[in-house]
Scaffold this motif. Structure first.
Motif, PDB file in Angstrom:
ATOM      1  N   CYS A   5      41.810  38.139  31.770  1.00 36.14           N
ATOM      2  CA  CYS A   5      42.847  37.165  32.095  1.00 36.14           C
ATOM      3  C   CYS A   5      42.195  35.935  32.740  1.00 36.14           C
ATOM      4  O   CYS A   5      41.458  36.046  33.715  1.00 36.14           O
ATOM      5  CB  CYS A   5      43.845  37.797  33.059  1.00 36.14           C
ATOM      6  N   CYS A   8      43.490  35.701  36.659  1.00 31.72           N
ATOM      7  CA  CYS A   8      43.085  36.637  37.720  1.00 31.72           C
ATOM      8  C   CYS A   8      41.797  37.391  37.386  1.00 31.72           C
ATOM      9  O   CYS A   8      41.213  38.038  38.243  1.00 31.72           O
ATOM     10  CB  CYS A   8      44.203  37.629  38.003  1.00 31.72           C
ATOM     11  N   CYS A  21      47.139  38.685  31.431  1.00 35.88           N
ATOM     12  CA  CYS A  21      47.457  40.079  31.733  1.00 35.88           C
ATOM     13  C   CYS A  21      48.944  40.245  32.003  1.00 35.88           C
ATOM     14  O   CYS A  21      49.490  41.317  31.827  1.00 35.88           O
ATOM     15  CB  CYS A  21      46.647  40.559  32.940  1.00 35.88           C
ATOM     16  N   CYS A  25      50.775  35.713  35.599  1.00 36.96           N
ATOM     17  CA  CYS A  25      49.518  34.988  35.473  1.00 36.96           C
ATOM     18  C   CYS A  25      49.639  33.840  34.478  1.00 36.96           C
ATOM     19  O   CYS A  25      49.081  32.776  34.683  1.00 36.96           O
ATOM     20  CB  CYS A  25      48.397  35.941  35.051  1.00 36.96           C
TER      21      CYS A  25
HETATM   22 ZN   LIG Z   1      46.081  38.053  35.259  1.00 37.18          ZN
END
Ligand SMILES: [Zn+2]
Length: 117
Positions: A5, A8, A21, A25
């Motif tokens: 991702c 994150c 993800c 996000c």
């Molecule tokens: Zn993420």
């Protein structure tokens, strides 16, 4: 192939075309991008507004002459204008909204104002 991702850094589980993800996000990422472009646009708009204000202050009559040093001493930034106007006689006026200017000889500038009434 494992994907991570971009927001994150977590490993992405799921469909091949999944880019984040989670929805959280994805939203966080998109908000950041929008914020950056908004900051960028805001900075340019502030520059343009400042240039417009400087020209308005110098050009009370609607048409006048000034000098490059006077413009620069007020913080005028020649990089920022909204449009150009090419006249039939081969001159180019630079406009910052309704306020225009054109370089003359010896660092003089002519200031004009578009009739926006
Ligand atoms: Zn993420």
């Amino acid at each position: 192939m494992t994907r991570n991702c971009p927001e994150c850094g977590e490993k992405i589980v799921g469909r091949e075309d999944k880019k984040f993800c989670s929805d959280a996000c994805r939203n966080a990422w998109n908000n950041k991008i929008n914020k950056d472009s908004n900051n960028f646009m805001r900075n340019i708009n502030n520059r343009l507004r400042k240039n417009n204000r400087i020209l308005s202050e110098l050009n009370i009559e609607g048409k006048t002459k000034t000098t490059k040093s006077k413009l620069m001493s007020k913080g005028f930034d020649f990089e920022y204008f909204t449009n150009q106007l090419h006249t039939k006689t081969g001159n180019t006026y630079f406009f910052v909204y309704e306020q225009g200017y054109m370089p003359l000889e010896n660092d003089y500038y002519i200031l004009v104002r578009k009739d926006i009434s």
